[in-house]
Design a protein around this motif. Structure first.
Motif, PDB file in Angstrom:
ATOM      1  N   VAL A   7       0.842  -1.203   0.000  1.00 30.24           N
ATOM      2  CA  VAL A   7       0.000   0.000   0.000  1.00 30.24           C
ATOM      3  C   VAL A   7       0.872   1.247   0.000  1.00 30.24           C
ATOM      4  CG1 VAL A   7      -1.655   1.352   1.359  1.00 30.24           C
ATOM      5  CG2 VAL A   7      -2.025  -1.099   1.000  1.00 30.24           C
ATOM      6  N   SER A   8       1.923   1.233   0.796  1.00 32.56           N
ATOM      7  CA  SER A   8       2.825   2.379   0.867  1.00 32.56           C
ATOM      8  C   SER A   8       3.435   2.677  -0.501  1.00 32.56           C
ATOM      9  CB  SER A   8       3.924   2.095   1.888  1.00 32.56           C
ATOM     10  OG  SER A   8       4.807   3.169   1.968  1.00 32.56           O
ATOM     11  N   ARG A   9       3.874   1.644  -1.208  1.00 29.03           N
ATOM     12  CA  ARG A   9       4.443   1.830  -2.560  1.00 29.03           C
ATOM     13  C   ARG A   9       3.412   2.402  -3.517  1.00 29.03           C
ATOM     14  NH1 ARG A   9       6.744  -3.146  -1.384  1.00 29.03           N
ATOM     15  NH2 ARG A   9       5.123  -4.222  -2.554  1.00 29.03           N
ATOM     16  N   GLN A  10       2.185   1.873  -3.449  1.00 26.88           N
ATOM     17  CA  GLN A  10       1.139   2.328  -4.362  1.00 26.88           C
ATOM     18  C   GLN A  10       0.745   3.774  -4.075  1.00 26.88           C
ATOM     19  OE1 GLN A  10       0.336   0.561  -7.038  1.00 26.88           O
ATOM     20  NE2 GLN A  10       1.757  -0.982  -6.254  1.00 26.88           N
ATOM     21  N   VAL A  11       0.627   4.117  -2.806  1.00 23.97           N
ATOM     22  CA  VAL A  11       0.278   5.504  -2.440  1.00 23.97           C
ATOM     23  C   VAL A  11       1.365   6.457  -2.912  1.00 23.97           C
ATOM     24  CG1 VAL A  11      -0.022   7.097  -0.488  1.00 23.97           C
ATOM     25  CG2 VAL A  11      -1.255   4.904  -0.534  1.00 23.97           C
ATOM     26  N   ARG A  12       2.611   6.073  -2.694  1.00 21.73           N
ATOM     27  CA  ARG A  12       3.734   6.918  -3.135  1.00 21.73           C
ATOM     28  C   ARG A  12       3.666   7.121  -4.653  1.00 21.73           C
ATOM     29  NH1 ARG A  12       7.350   4.739  -0.307  1.00 21.73           N
ATOM     30  NH2 ARG A  12       7.896   3.048  -1.719  1.00 21.73           N
ATOM     31  N   GLN A  13       3.390   6.054  -5.407  1.00 23.43           N
ATOM     32  CA  GLN A  13       3.293   6.176  -6.855  1.00 23.43           C
ATOM     33  C   GLN A  13       2.106   7.061  -7.254  1.00 23.43           C
ATOM     34  OE1 GLN A  13       2.071   2.822  -9.303  1.00 23.43           O
ATOM     35  NE2 GLN A  13       3.483   3.476 -10.926  1.00 23.43           N
ATOM     36  N   LEU A  14       0.975   6.888  -6.590  1.00 25.72           N
ATOM     37  CA  LEU A  14      -0.195   7.718  -6.901  1.00 25.72           C
ATOM     38  C   LEU A  14       0.108   9.195  -6.682  1.00 25.72           C
ATOM     39  CD1 LEU A  14      -3.039   5.534  -5.335  1.00 25.72           C
ATOM     40  CD2 LEU A  14      -2.624   5.935  -7.783  1.00 25.72           C
ATOM     41  N   GLU A  15       0.844   9.498  -5.619  1.00 21.25           N
ATOM     42  CA  GLU A  15       1.226  10.888  -5.365  1.00 21.25           C
ATOM     43  C   GLU A  15       2.196  11.382  -6.429  1.00 21.25           C
ATOM     44  OE1 GLU A  15       0.700  11.375  -0.562  1.00 21.25           O
ATOM     45  OE2 GLU A  15       2.514  10.363  -1.261  1.00 21.25           O
ATOM     46  N   GLU A  16       3.165  10.560  -6.802  1.00 22.13           N
ATOM     47  CA  GLU A  16       4.136  10.952  -7.838  1.00 22.13           C
ATOM     48  C   GLU A  16       3.468  11.185  -9.192  1.00 22.13           C
ATOM     49  OE1 GLU A  16       6.999   7.773  -7.772  1.00 22.13           O
ATOM     50  OE2 GLU A  16       7.884   8.451  -5.880  1.00 22.13           O
ATOM     51  N   LEU A  17       2.414  10.421  -9.476  1.00 21.42           N
ATOM     52  CA  LEU A  17       1.705  10.554 -10.748  1.00 21.42           C
ATOM     53  C   LEU A  17       0.670  11.688 -10.720  1.00 21.42           C
ATOM     54  CD1 LEU A  17       1.101   6.767 -11.571  1.00 21.42           C
ATOM     55  CD2 LEU A  17       2.828   8.300 -12.574  1.00 21.42           C
ATOM     56  N   GLY A  18       0.529  12.331  -9.576  1.00 20.63           N
ATOM     57  CA  GLY A  18      -0.440  13.427  -9.463  1.00 20.63           C
ATOM     58  C   GLY A  18      -1.873  12.951  -9.363  1.00 20.63           C
ATOM     59  N   LEU A  19      -2.069  11.711  -8.904  1.00 17.88           N
ATOM     60  CA  LEU A  19      -3.410  11.140  -8.822  1.00 17.88           C
ATOM     61  C   LEU A  19      -3.986  11.176  -7.412  1.00 17.88           C
ATOM     62  CD1 LEU A  19      -2.750   8.075 -11.159  1.00 17.88           C
ATOM     63  CD2 LEU A  19      -3.979  10.191 -11.734  1.00 17.88           C
ATOM     64  N   THR A  66      -3.436  12.740  11.905  1.00 17.82           N
ATOM     65  CA  THR A  66      -3.770  11.755  10.881  1.00 17.82           C
ATOM     66  C   THR A  66      -3.731  12.394   9.505  1.00 17.82           C
ATOM     67  OG1 THR A  66      -5.213  10.627  12.448  1.00 17.82           O
ATOM     68  CG2 THR A  66      -5.543  10.117  10.127  1.00 17.82           C
ATOM     69  N   ARG A  67      -3.191  11.660   8.552  1.00 19.32           N
ATOM     70  CA  ARG A  67      -3.165  12.115   7.162  1.00 19.32           C
ATOM     71  C   ARG A  67      -4.233  11.343   6.390  1.00 19.32           C
ATOM     72  NH1 ARG A  67      -0.644  16.684   6.490  1.00 19.32           N
ATOM     73  NH2 ARG A  67      -0.285  16.182   4.327  1.00 19.32           N
ATOM     74  N   ARG A  68      -4.993  12.044   5.599  1.00 21.60           N
ATOM     75  CA  ARG A  68      -6.004  11.442   4.741  1.00 21.60           C
ATOM     76  C   ARG A  68      -5.550  11.567   3.295  1.00 21.60           C
ATOM     77  NH1 ARG A  68      -9.798   8.632   6.991  1.00 21.60           N
ATOM     78  NH2 ARG A  68     -10.309   9.290   9.068  1.00 21.60           N
ATOM     79  N   LEU A  69      -5.897  10.572   2.520  1.00 20.66           N
ATOM     80  CA  LEU A  69      -5.570  10.594   1.096  1.00 20.66           C
ATOM     81  C   LEU A  69      -6.805  11.022   0.318  1.00 20.66           C
ATOM     82  CD1 LEU A  69      -3.659   7.255   1.241  1.00 20.66           C
ATOM     83  CD2 LEU A  69      -2.627   9.461   0.716  1.00 20.66           C
ATOM     84  N   VAL A  70      -6.591  11.881  -0.653  1.00 23.54           N
ATOM     85  CA  VAL A  70      -7.679  12.330  -1.515  1.00 23.54           C
ATOM     86  C   VAL A  70      -7.241  12.176  -2.972  1.00 23.54           C
ATOM     87  CG1 VAL A  70      -8.687  13.937   0.155  1.00 23.54           C
ATOM     88  CG2 VAL A  70      -6.944  14.746  -1.420  1.00 23.54           C
ATOM     89  N   ALA A  71      -8.209  11.851  -3.797  1.00 20.59           N
ATOM     90  CA  ALA A  71      -7.940  11.734  -5.229  1.00 20.59           C
ATOM     91  C   ALA A  71      -7.958  13.130  -5.832  1.00 20.59           C
ATOM     92  CB  ALA A  71      -8.995  10.853  -5.893  1.00 20.59           C
TER      93      ALA A  71
END
Length: 168
Positions: A98-110, A122-127
């Motif tokens: 999950v950590s790898r995928q989240v990092r990639q999603l952030e790098e791709l601007g997604l 707490t940090r929340r993830l948003v699309a």
């Protein structure tokens, strides 16, 4: 009771693994096992097709996105899982993946990480808006294919299918 006993045996007691059809043949044992095997086979085919669809959808969102990354992004975009812990629980996968995928999603601007308004620790993830647009395109393609197939079924068949899936 032994086979040499002279007492009559009730039909239900005589065959514990099978029933007798109108012609006197066993229907439950072998036929039921074969039917279950066919269902398992078809479910396997369905799951394989779903995995292919996830791969296609991931590539539609971004050529470098993996199917697991797509599932993580869908979880985030839908609001069903917006923290790493929630994603791990929802997708039943390990923290490092999950950590790898989240990092990639952030790098791709997604996706982006933002402070939770209720708990600043707490940090929340948003699309991102880009992710929402690309997800819409990927979903339209997938939903169009499955919708086309399901629209060929009668409403009664669809309702029965929903009931069967629910009970499964």
């Amino acid at each position: 009771m032994s086979a040499s006993s002279s007492e009559p045996v009730a039909p239900d007691a005589a065959a514990s693994d099978s029933e007798v059809d109108a012609d006197g043949g066993a229907i439950e044992g072998d036929e039921l096992d074969q039917a279950v095997a066919r269902v398992e086979h078809e479910l396997g085919r369905l799951f394989a097709r779903i995995r292919v669809s996830w791969r296609e959808a991931a590539v539609t969102v971004h050529p470098d996105l993996q199917p697991l990354g797509y599932q993580v992004l869908i979880s985030i975009a839908s609001g069903k899982a917006t923290t790493a812990k929630e994603i791990i629980e929802r997708l039943q996968t390990d923290k490092s993946a999950v950590s790898r995928q989240v990092r990639q999603l952030e790098e791709l601007g997604l996706a982006e990480s933002v402070a939770d308004p209720d708990d600043r620790r707490t940090r929340r993830l948003v699309a991102t808006e880009l992710a929402q647009e690309r997800i819409a395109v990927a979903r339209a393609h997938y939903e169009g294919r499955i919708g086309e197939r399901l629209r060929a079924w009668s409403p009664a068949d669809l309702e029965h299918f929903v009931e069967l899936l629910g009970s499964l």
